[in-house]
Design a protein around this motif. Sequence first.
Motif, PDB file in Angstrom:
ATOM      1  N   ILE A 105      47.053 -54.696  37.251  1.00 58.06           N
ATOM      2  CA  ILE A 105      46.630 -56.005  36.760  1.00 58.06           C
ATOM      3  C   ILE A 105      46.256 -56.913  37.916  1.00 58.06           C
ATOM      4  CG2 ILE A 105      47.411 -58.094  35.562  1.00 58.06           C
ATOM      5  CD1 ILE A 105      49.131 -56.336  33.783  1.00 58.06           C
ATOM      6  N   LEU A 106      47.075 -56.891  38.958  1.00 56.40           N
ATOM      7  CA  LEU A 106      46.799 -57.733  40.123  1.00 56.40           C
ATOM      8  C   LEU A 106      45.505 -57.311  40.811  1.00 56.40           C
ATOM      9  CD1 LEU A 106      47.859 -60.000  41.969  1.00 56.40           C
ATOM     10  CD2 LEU A 106      48.982 -58.240  43.315  1.00 56.40           C
ATOM     11  N   LYS A 107      45.277 -56.012  40.920  1.00 54.99           N
ATOM     12  CA  LYS A 107      44.071 -55.519  41.576  1.00 54.99           C
ATOM     13  C   LYS A 107      42.814 -55.928  40.797  1.00 54.99           C
ATOM     14  CE  LYS A 107      44.308 -51.435  43.395  1.00 54.99           C
ATOM     15  NZ  LYS A 107      44.314 -49.961  43.579  1.00 54.99           N
ATOM     16  N   VAL A 108      42.867 -55.791  39.459  1.00 53.02           N
ATOM     17  CA  VAL A 108      41.720 -56.174  38.629  1.00 53.02           C
ATOM     18  C   VAL A 108      41.485 -57.681  38.696  1.00 53.02           C
ATOM     19  CG1 VAL A 108      40.853 -56.263  36.264  1.00 53.02           C
ATOM     20  CG2 VAL A 108      41.982 -54.199  37.096  1.00 53.02           C
ATOM     21  N   ILE A 115      39.913 -50.711  33.071  1.00 51.08           N
ATOM     22  CA  ILE A 115      39.602 -52.134  33.203  1.00 51.08           C
ATOM     23  C   ILE A 115      39.619 -52.808  31.841  1.00 51.08           C
ATOM     24  CG2 ILE A 115      37.964 -53.798  34.128  1.00 51.08           C
ATOM     25  CD1 ILE A 115      39.199 -51.925  36.190  1.00 51.08           C
ATOM     26  N   SER A 116      39.098 -52.122  30.836  1.00 49.15           N
ATOM     27  CA  SER A 116      39.088 -52.697  29.487  1.00 49.15           C
ATOM     28  C   SER A 116      40.496 -52.912  28.956  1.00 49.15           C
ATOM     29  CB  SER A 116      38.303 -51.776  28.549  1.00 49.15           C
ATOM     30  OG  SER A 116      38.309 -52.269  27.228  1.00 49.15           O
ATOM     31  N   THR A 169      31.053 -52.758  37.091  1.00 51.12           N
ATOM     32  CA  THR A 169      31.019 -53.365  38.425  1.00 51.12           C
ATOM     33  C   THR A 169      32.425 -53.472  39.004  1.00 51.12           C
ATOM     34  OG1 THR A 169      29.046 -54.644  37.812  1.00 51.12           O
ATOM     35  CG2 THR A 169      30.310 -55.401  39.720  1.00 51.12           C
ATOM     36  N   VAL A 170      33.378 -53.949  38.183  1.00 49.67           N
ATOM     37  CA  VAL A 170      34.756 -54.065  38.653  1.00 49.67           C
ATOM     38  C   VAL A 170      35.374 -52.690  38.854  1.00 49.67           C
ATOM     39  CG1 VAL A 170      37.048 -54.931  38.058  1.00 49.67           C
ATOM     40  CG2 VAL A 170      35.032 -56.325  37.570  1.00 49.67           C
ATOM     41  N   ALA A 171      35.086 -51.760  37.946  1.00 47.16           N
ATOM     42  CA  ALA A 171      35.657 -50.413  38.050  1.00 47.16           C
ATOM     43  C   ALA A 171      35.192 -49.718  39.325  1.00 47.16           C
ATOM     44  CB  ALA A 171      35.272 -49.595  36.821  1.00 47.16           C
ATOM     45  N   ASP A 172      33.903 -49.830  39.635  1.00 49.18           N
ATOM     46  CA  ASP A 172      33.402 -49.191  40.857  1.00 49.18           C
ATOM     47  C   ASP A 172      33.978 -49.844  42.106  1.00 49.18           C
ATOM     48  OD1 ASP A 172      31.919 -47.537  39.263  1.00 49.18           O
ATOM     49  OD2 ASP A 172      30.040 -48.654  39.486  1.00 49.18           O
ATOM     50  N   ALA A 173      34.207 -51.150  42.058  1.00 50.16           N
ATOM     51  CA  ALA A 173      34.694 -51.854  43.243  1.00 50.16           C
ATOM     52  C   ALA A 173      36.123 -51.465  43.601  1.00 50.16           C
ATOM     53  CB  ALA A 173      34.588 -53.359  43.035  1.00 50.16           C
ATOM     54  N   ILE A 174      36.942 -51.146  42.593  1.00 49.87           N
ATOM     55  CA  ILE A 174      38.352 -50.842  42.865  1.00 49.87           C
ATOM     56  C   ILE A 174      38.703 -49.387  42.547  1.00 49.87           C
ATOM     57  CG2 ILE A 174      39.064 -53.232  42.501  1.00 49.87           C
ATOM     58  CD1 ILE A 174      39.951 -52.552  39.728  1.00 49.87           C
ATOM     59  N   ASN A 175      37.652 -48.551  42.342  1.00 49.20           N
ATOM     60  CA  ASN A 175      37.837 -47.111  42.129  1.00 49.20           C
ATOM     61  C   ASN A 175      38.728 -46.812  40.925  1.00 49.20           C
ATOM     62  OD1 ASN A 175      36.272 -46.425  44.429  1.00 49.20           O
ATOM     63  ND2 ASN A 175      38.046 -46.803  45.757  1.00 49.20           N
ATOM     64  N   MET A 176      38.392 -47.414  39.817  1.00 53.70           N
ATOM     65  CA  MET A 176      39.088 -47.147  38.564  1.00 53.70           C
ATOM     66  C   MET A 176      38.068 -46.844  37.469  1.00 53.70           C
ATOM     67  SD  MET A 176      42.239 -49.867  38.350  1.00 53.70           S
ATOM     68  CE  MET A 176      43.566 -49.815  39.528  1.00 53.70           C
ATOM     69  N   HIS A 177      38.548 -46.370  36.343  1.00 50.49           N
ATOM     70  CA  HIS A 177      37.662 -46.073  35.220  1.00 50.49           C
ATOM     71  C   HIS A 177      37.444 -47.332  34.388  1.00 50.49           C
ATOM     72  CE1 HIS A 177      36.108 -44.088  31.553  1.00 50.49           C
ATOM     73  NE2 HIS A 177      35.716 -43.155  32.400  1.00 50.49           N
ATOM     74  N   GLU A 178      36.296 -47.396  33.732  1.00 45.88           N
ATOM     75  CA  GLU A 178      35.979 -48.558  32.896  1.00 45.88           C
ATOM     76  C   GLU A 178      37.010 -48.763  31.788  1.00 45.88           C
ATOM     77  OE1 GLU A 178      31.838 -49.141  31.630  1.00 45.88           O
ATOM     78  OE2 GLU A 178      31.327 -47.505  33.004  1.00 45.88           O
ATOM     79  N   SER A 179      37.491 -47.669  31.213  1.00 45.71           N
ATOM     80  CA  SER A 179      38.468 -47.789  30.129  1.00 45.71           C
ATOM     81  C   SER A 179      39.752 -48.445  30.624  1.00 45.71           C
ATOM     82  CB  SER A 179      38.768 -46.415  29.530  1.00 45.71           C
ATOM     83  OG  SER A 179      39.325 -45.547  30.505  1.00 45.71           O
TER      84      SER A 179
END
Length: 479
Positions: free
Chosen positions: A337-340, A378-379, A366-376
């Motif tokens: 949560i903090l990273k996002v 981030i959602s 955009t956020v997912a690529d920046a922090i190397n996570m999946h879009e799901s």
Amino acid sequence: MRFSASQLQRQKQSLSITPQLIESIRLLQLTHAELRQFVEQEIEKNPLLELAPNDGGALGDVLSTSAEDPHIGARENDVDEPTRTGAPEQPMQWKSTRDTTSIPPGQSLALGEFTASAETLHDHVARQIALTAYTPQERLIARALSDHLEDTGYLQVDLLELAGSLNVREADVERVLRTLQLFDPPGIFARTLSECLEIQLRQRDRFDPAIATLVANLEMLAQRDFQALKRHCGVGEDDLLDMLHEIRALDPKPGNRFQSGGPESIIPDVWVQPSPGGGWQIELEPDTLPKLLINQTYFAEVSRVTAHNSKDQAFLNDCFQNANWLIRSLDQRAKTILKVAAEIVRQQDAFFEHGIAHLRPLNLRTVADAINMHESTISRVTSHKYMLTPRGVFELKYFFTVAIASSQGGDAHSAEAVRHRIKAMVAVESPDDVLSDDDIVVRLKETGIDIARRTVAKYREAMNIPSSVQRRREKRLWA
């Protein structure tokens, strides 16, 4: 063609989702209230788990970062979980407010725990029914009608069906209903908005034929068709203006003034505040982070007792593994949560500096690529999570808006920022200069926003802004 059987050895990779992985994914999308409830259930099932006071210790030091360092980096160190060596504290027993001599020195009564709860609408109505001179049958009908009273003050029940269930005449139910409609607050027990306004106007002795016609044609009032209202009511502009003032002074939901339950408030998951050295400081709200401890002393003592009982020892080991998994999952959830949030603040720094007009278009990828996570991921993280900023409290999903192209070839504009500009344009209109949707399109293009007229109309309707014709009528009437 001849067929033959043979044995082959083949190496293959596949992804399997374990039950613990499913639980970890579910933890991401839980709100802090749902998370606390989940943790309490786990504590009940696992004798090794304890909920420690959230004193902002080691975990709290880790869970803070700067918008200039959205990836956290060295802050994401493994956290050694503290252990409990003493016996659990016994809960404090409740004492009567009269026994003030038993309060330890230095402590005081929490007066908020002993204050009377706010009176609800149903309590208010029940008290009035008890004070009204009803016959036993009328009192039975009144209580049955009050059971169908909504928190807004409206009555949602079919009188004929209610009369059949009570084995009384429908005329008796209607007679009791008319008496209930005289109760306080004015307007309760109405079945429609028109009836609610009529009850209030009758109690004010202001229900004349002209205003009765106005109440019967509320759809024209909603459409701001004032010319048709003047014809139907047979009044001039000044009289219509007076009647509109009276209508606006009424309460369309009289029951809302009573508290129907506990107050609902939003507790932010993330705090954003200016950093002394520039940029923004992002921290997680400690109250939304349940801090769990494993009672190592209890685990060691029970392990010695159950050393010769394989079944009990297996259960104890399973509890220990589940407790470790839960603590790691909660820690990972907080860091995610903090990273996002840190990446959102980095992407939307202009919004925090200058306001909604500078909100940038942003999507999950955009956020997912920046922090190397999946879009799901981030959602799930941004759903029902809130951020407290110097500009107010916003859901994390608020910062994700679609892009609207620029007419001058520059950066795209956020749809939320465009809606804000449309609202600002309409707010400063004069009765002689009301902007049509085409006028708004022209003015937006002058500021570099390329938008279609139908999109302007869609945004305007979403913000409950009437058309230019209706706004012109209303402004001339109220000028």
